[in-house]
Scaffold this active site. Structure first.
Site, PDB file in Angstrom:
ATOM      1  N   ASP A 115       0.829  -1.205   0.000  1.00 23.21           N
ATOM      2  CA  ASP A 115       0.000   0.000   0.000  1.00 23.21           C
ATOM      3  C   ASP A 115       0.865   1.258   0.000  1.00 23.21           C
ATOM      4  O   ASP A 115       1.597   1.512   0.956  1.00 23.21           O
ATOM      5  CB  ASP A 115      -0.903  -0.032   1.236  1.00 23.21           C
ATOM      6  CG  ASP A 115      -1.855   1.152   1.306  1.00 23.21           C
ATOM      7  OD1 ASP A 115      -1.985   1.879   0.302  1.00 23.21           O
ATOM      8  OD2 ASP A 115      -2.471   1.347   2.365  1.00 23.21           O
ATOM      9  N   ASP A 316      -2.481   6.230  -5.663  1.00 23.21           N
ATOM     10  CA  ASP A 316      -2.644   5.389  -4.470  1.00 23.21           C
ATOM     11  C   ASP A 316      -2.954   3.958  -4.892  1.00 23.21           C
ATOM     12  O   ASP A 316      -3.944   3.708  -5.575  1.00 23.21           O
ATOM     13  CB  ASP A 316      -3.772   5.952  -3.598  1.00 23.21           C
ATOM     14  CG  ASP A 316      -3.942   5.177  -2.298  1.00 23.21           C
ATOM     15  OD1 ASP A 316      -2.926   4.725  -1.736  1.00 23.21           O
ATOM     16  OD2 ASP A 316      -5.085   5.036  -1.840  1.00 23.21           O
TER      17      ASP A 316
END
Length: 438
Positions: A115, A316
């Site tokens: 992430d 992201d």
């Protein structure tokens, strides 16, 4: 410019992208057709998903990102490269992407979500003094590892944690996610095995003994690898070895494989185009980018200069669906609807308001979408980055509008599929290369 896609198998419109971020297709790209057998369903998933749940998880993450408030980088030379296979997390109930690493001595393999918006690497740990959620791998037991050590409190390492505290002389961490899922436990060091030849000693991570998976955002993953622009992330901790340089390719379906790579020993491929990475003032852990425009079928959308270029935009890997300013999304939606007038519409679902019923179609002509970034970088999205397939009779434009034009723009992982996405954090630039998973 558009592409014909024949309706095959599962949850994606395959063609051209073996497994990663959205692929820039040349703006004059010819039409491509992918046929499917008569009567074959668009979606043939042996791991049926709760798409509503995944989209709700995504909404929670976006709200968390946009609520965050507030590194410089030096020139480093990468001296090694380590590559991990990456898989879609859809098979274990998350819209994020997974790699497997080893932790401890002897090492225990753990499947973690990687992430770019998370600074901390953490995993669930026994004895689960508070609670642990169900994960695919056996839960890590630090008592069975000879290389585990708690980090003392106070210490420099402990003070770098955003959420930390002390239990006597031992450092504690806590991390809270957008859906109120959380992990709390001991901040510790351990041996991290990325590959047989890439072992990181004294790697700082969270050993979580109280973990809440409220809306299932973690799926059955054992935890997270934090790739954020932050002092405690794996990017910073391995800077001397990998030069603050990593890349990934997100697979386009659950049946294909991408990768996560640390380091760069031979330079970026010529096919990779770079745009500057910026620091987002109110959210410095995120990787900022500048989106300057969007085109549909080669035609630039009419978007006011007050909206694009967007100064508050990030890329992201943990957000599934790209969030656009309402003004930009409206222009995109209207252009797609105009290009798709020959197809039967379907009811809106969750985040999506532009959906189609392709269940009776043998081929579908998909209009091209191009994102333009600062310094002349134009990315033609792969087919898998344009539509999100809930089911054959409900295939939706894979974008959503923010609440206001001033909200942070988020370039999500669906739009990154099949690209090599390169983060040269030391050099402050972001690269996109087509057909990255090939």
């Amino acid at each position: 410019m558009d592409d014909k896609i024949a309706m095959p198998g599962v949850g994606s419109l395959p063609k051209r992208r073996p497994g990663g971020p959205d692929t820039p297709a040349p703006s004059g790209a010819p039409k491509a057709t992918i046929p499917s057998p008569p009567g074959a369903p668009l979606v043939q998933d042996h791991n049926p998903l709760n798409h509503t749940k995944i989209l709700l998880q995504d909404e929670s993450r976006v709200k968390w990102i946009q609520s965050q408030s507030s590194n410089s980088s030096d020139s480093l030379k990468a001296s090694a490269v380590a590559r991990l296979p990456a898989k879609s997390g859809m098979t274990i109930g998350t819209g994020n992407y997974l790699v497997t690493v080893g932790l401890g001595t002897p090492k225990k393999d753990l499947t973690l979500i990687f992430d770019t918006g998370s600074p901390l690497t953490w995993t669930q740990c026994k004895p689960c003094a508070g609670s642990c959620y169900t994960q695919s791998d056996p839960i890590f037991n630090p008592l069975q590892s000879s290389s585990y050590a708690n980090i003392s409190c106070p210490s420099t390492s402990c003070s770098q944690l955003g959420g930390s505290g002390c239990n006597g002389s031992t450092c504690l961490y806590s991390i809270l996610y957008g859906d109120n899922s959380s992990s709390i436990g001991f901040f510790a060091t351990e041996k991290l095995t990325i590959s047989p030849t890439d072992v990181i000693d004294n790697f700082e991570f969270g050993c979580g003994e109280n973990n809440q998976n409220n809306k299932g955002v973690f799926g059955r993953a054992a935890g997270f690898i934090g790739l954020a622009d932050d002092n405690i992330s794996i990017v910073e901790q391995t800077a001397a070895k990998y030069g603050k340089y990593f890349s990934y390719c997100l697979p386009s379906s659950t049946s294909s494989t991408g990768y996560l790579t640390f380091g760069n020993d031979s330079g970026a491929p010529n096919s990779v185009s770079f745009t500057p990475l910026s620091t987002v003032p109110q959210s410095s852990q995120f990787y900022g980018i500048s989106i300057v425009g969007i085109s549909v079928q080669g035609n630039p959308l009419s978007i006011p200069s007050t909206v694009f270029p967007s100064r508050d935009a990030i890329i992201d890997s943990g957000t599934v669906i790209t969030r656009l300013p309402p003004t930009a999304y409206s222009a995109l939606k209207n252009a797609i609807r105009k290009a798709m007038t020959n197809y039967t519409t379907a009811p809106a679902v969750g985040l999506f308001d532009t959906c189609y019923d392709f269940s009776k179609e043998s081929t579908v002509t998909v209009p091209s979408i191009t994102f333009s970034f600062a310094e002349g970088v134009n990315i033609d999205l792969d087919h898998s980055g344009i539509f999100y397939i809930v089911k054959a009779s409900q295939v939706c434009l894979a974008f959503a509008a923010n609440g206001a034009d001033s909200d942070m723009v988020i370039y999500g992982n669906t739009q990154q599929k099949t690209f090599e996405v390169v983060y040269d954090v030391a050099g402050r630039k972001l690269g996109f290369g087509p057909n990255g998973c090939s």
